[in-house]
Design an enzyme around this catalytic site. Structure first.
Site, PDB file in Angstrom:
ATOM      1  N   SER A 108      25.491   1.716 -13.297  1.00 62.41           N
ATOM      2  CA  SER A 108      24.759   0.459 -13.398  1.00 62.41           C
ATOM      3  C   SER A 108      23.323   0.636 -12.932  1.00 62.41           C
ATOM      4  O   SER A 108      23.038   1.440 -12.034  1.00 62.41           O
ATOM      5  CB  SER A 108      25.445  -0.609 -12.545  1.00 62.41           C
ATOM      6  OG  SER A 108      24.620  -1.748 -12.376  1.00 62.41           O
ATOM      7  N   TYR A 144      28.730  -3.876  -4.875  1.00 61.71           N
ATOM      8  CA  TYR A 144      28.931  -3.463  -6.260  1.00 61.71           C
ATOM      9  C   TYR A 144      28.074  -2.239  -6.579  1.00 61.71           C
ATOM     10  O   TYR A 144      28.552  -1.242  -7.120  1.00 61.71           O
ATOM     11  CB  TYR A 144      28.586  -4.609  -7.206  1.00 61.71           C
ATOM     12  CG  TYR A 144      28.525  -4.195  -8.660  1.00 61.71           C
ATOM     13  CD1 TYR A 144      29.682  -3.874  -9.363  1.00 61.71           C
ATOM     14  CD2 TYR A 144      27.302  -4.104  -9.327  1.00 61.71           C
ATOM     15  CE1 TYR A 144      29.624  -3.468 -10.688  1.00 61.71           C
ATOM     16  CE2 TYR A 144      27.242  -3.710 -10.647  1.00 61.71           C
ATOM     17  CZ  TYR A 144      28.400  -3.389 -11.321  1.00 61.71           C
ATOM     18  OH  TYR A 144      28.339  -2.979 -12.632  1.00 61.71           O
TER      19      TYR A 144
END
Length: 344
Positions: free
Chosen positions: A128, A153
């Protein structure tokens, strides 16, 4: 090739399965159909794929289920693994951190163990853009330091890159990590801004714009993500024999391991992004301006030159065109009437 796609009922996963089946690969998928958002959308994505290319093998398995993942690898013996399954969402990681440990860390370990015990030609996994964290130097390059994530995350995605490197080095597993930049398009996740904003505009309800709409995002249309994955499948990384331990390149290794950014390379302020959505939906938004949320980064912009060098491709669909396609799907899928108000 025989390809395992994890998160096959997810936004990127469903599009990926469709493309791979159209390309003639033998595809089998897994998804746990959890309720992070409405599972019906996941089932509808699967049905959408089936309507176009027919049925495909899809197992309901949780990534954290050690025995089920091991049995799947032993039974199917994939040649390639495209690992897209994960607990997504930056803000949700502040509320339910253990879900990220279970899926993104323990789950990824199970995938790595499967690839170790049943060697694959290529493991492609989703990272990501959030790994860039506190780094404000843009465009983000895979050569940049990513040691300061701003959310759990992001930390799990950085951990995935490190875990993949160790398995690549120890067991020779060719691993490519893909840092996705704000993916959008038809069948997207309802917790992301395109659907949230479009729904609020269509219903005439207030729309929350954090950081007063002044931060930027590098939006990437789903078709560009899938084209990048498809081109990388038969391009597994090779060990870099010139890799310098004294001046290590963060994006390559003496192991068969590689990182790529996949982003549109044209960051847009959220206020301008909202204006395009308003144009395609045919009405103005009711906006509530709010400060930056914890865990969010200010700006993102991808340097995708390494991807272009490896594949001859880089994202090319402009935001205006991509949002037009998204809105066409949104109107059909949600069948939401436009509220009575002045149109803009």
């Amino acid at each position: 090739m025989k390809i395992l796609v994890t998160g096959a009922a997810g936004f990127i996963g469903a599009h990926c399965v469709l493309r791979l089946l159209r390309d003639g690969h033998e595809v089998f998928g897994l998804d746990n159909f959890n309720d992070y958002y409405d599972p019906q959308l996941k089932h509808d994505r699967v049905r959408w794929v089936q309507e176009q290319v027919g049925d495909f093998q899809l197992s309901t398995i949780d990534l954290a289920d050690v025995e089920a993942i091991a049995a799947l690898f032993a039974r199917e013996k994939p040649e390639v693994v495209i690992h897209l399954g994960a607990q997504a969402g930056v803000r949700y990681s502040l509320e339910n951190p253990r879900a990220y440990v279970d899926s993104n860390l323990s789950g990824f370990l199970n995938i790595l163990e499967g690839c170790r015990n049943h060697p694959v030609k290529h493991l492609i996994y989703a990272s990501s853009s959030s790994v860039y964290g506190a780094n404000h130097h843009t465009p983000y390059s895979v050569q940049h330091n990513v040691d300061h994530p701003l959310s759990l995350y992001a930390a799990t995605k950085k951990s995935n890159e490190l875990m993949a490197h160790s398995y690549s080095y120890l067991f020779g597993i060719p691993c490519s990590g893909l840092r996705f930049f704000t993916v959008y398009g038809p069948w997207g996740r309802p917790d992301m801004s395109p659907i949230q904003f479009a729904r609020a505009i269509a219903e005439g309800s207030p729309l929350k714009l954090f950081n007063y709409g002044e931060h930027q995002r590098d939006f990437t249309y789903i078709d560009d993500i899938i084209e990048s994955i498809a081109r990388l499948i038969d391009r597994p990384p090779q060990a870099d024999v010139d890799w310098d331990r004294q001046q290590p390149d963060p994006a390559t290794s003496m192991a068969p391991w590689r990182l790529y950014n996949i982003g549109g390379q044209h960051p847009v302020e959220l206020k301008d992004y909202l204006a395009l959505l308003e144009k395609h939906l045919g009405r103005k938004a009711r906006v509530e301006l709010l400060p930056l949320q914890p865990g969010d980064v200010l700006n993102t912009c991808a340097d995708a030159s390494d991807l272009a060098h490896a594949t001859g491709f880089q994202p090319r669909i402009e935001l205006d065109e991509g949002l037009g396609r998204f809105v066409a799907w949104f109107r059909t899928y949600y069948s939401l009437p436009i509220a009575n108000a002045a149109r803009g």
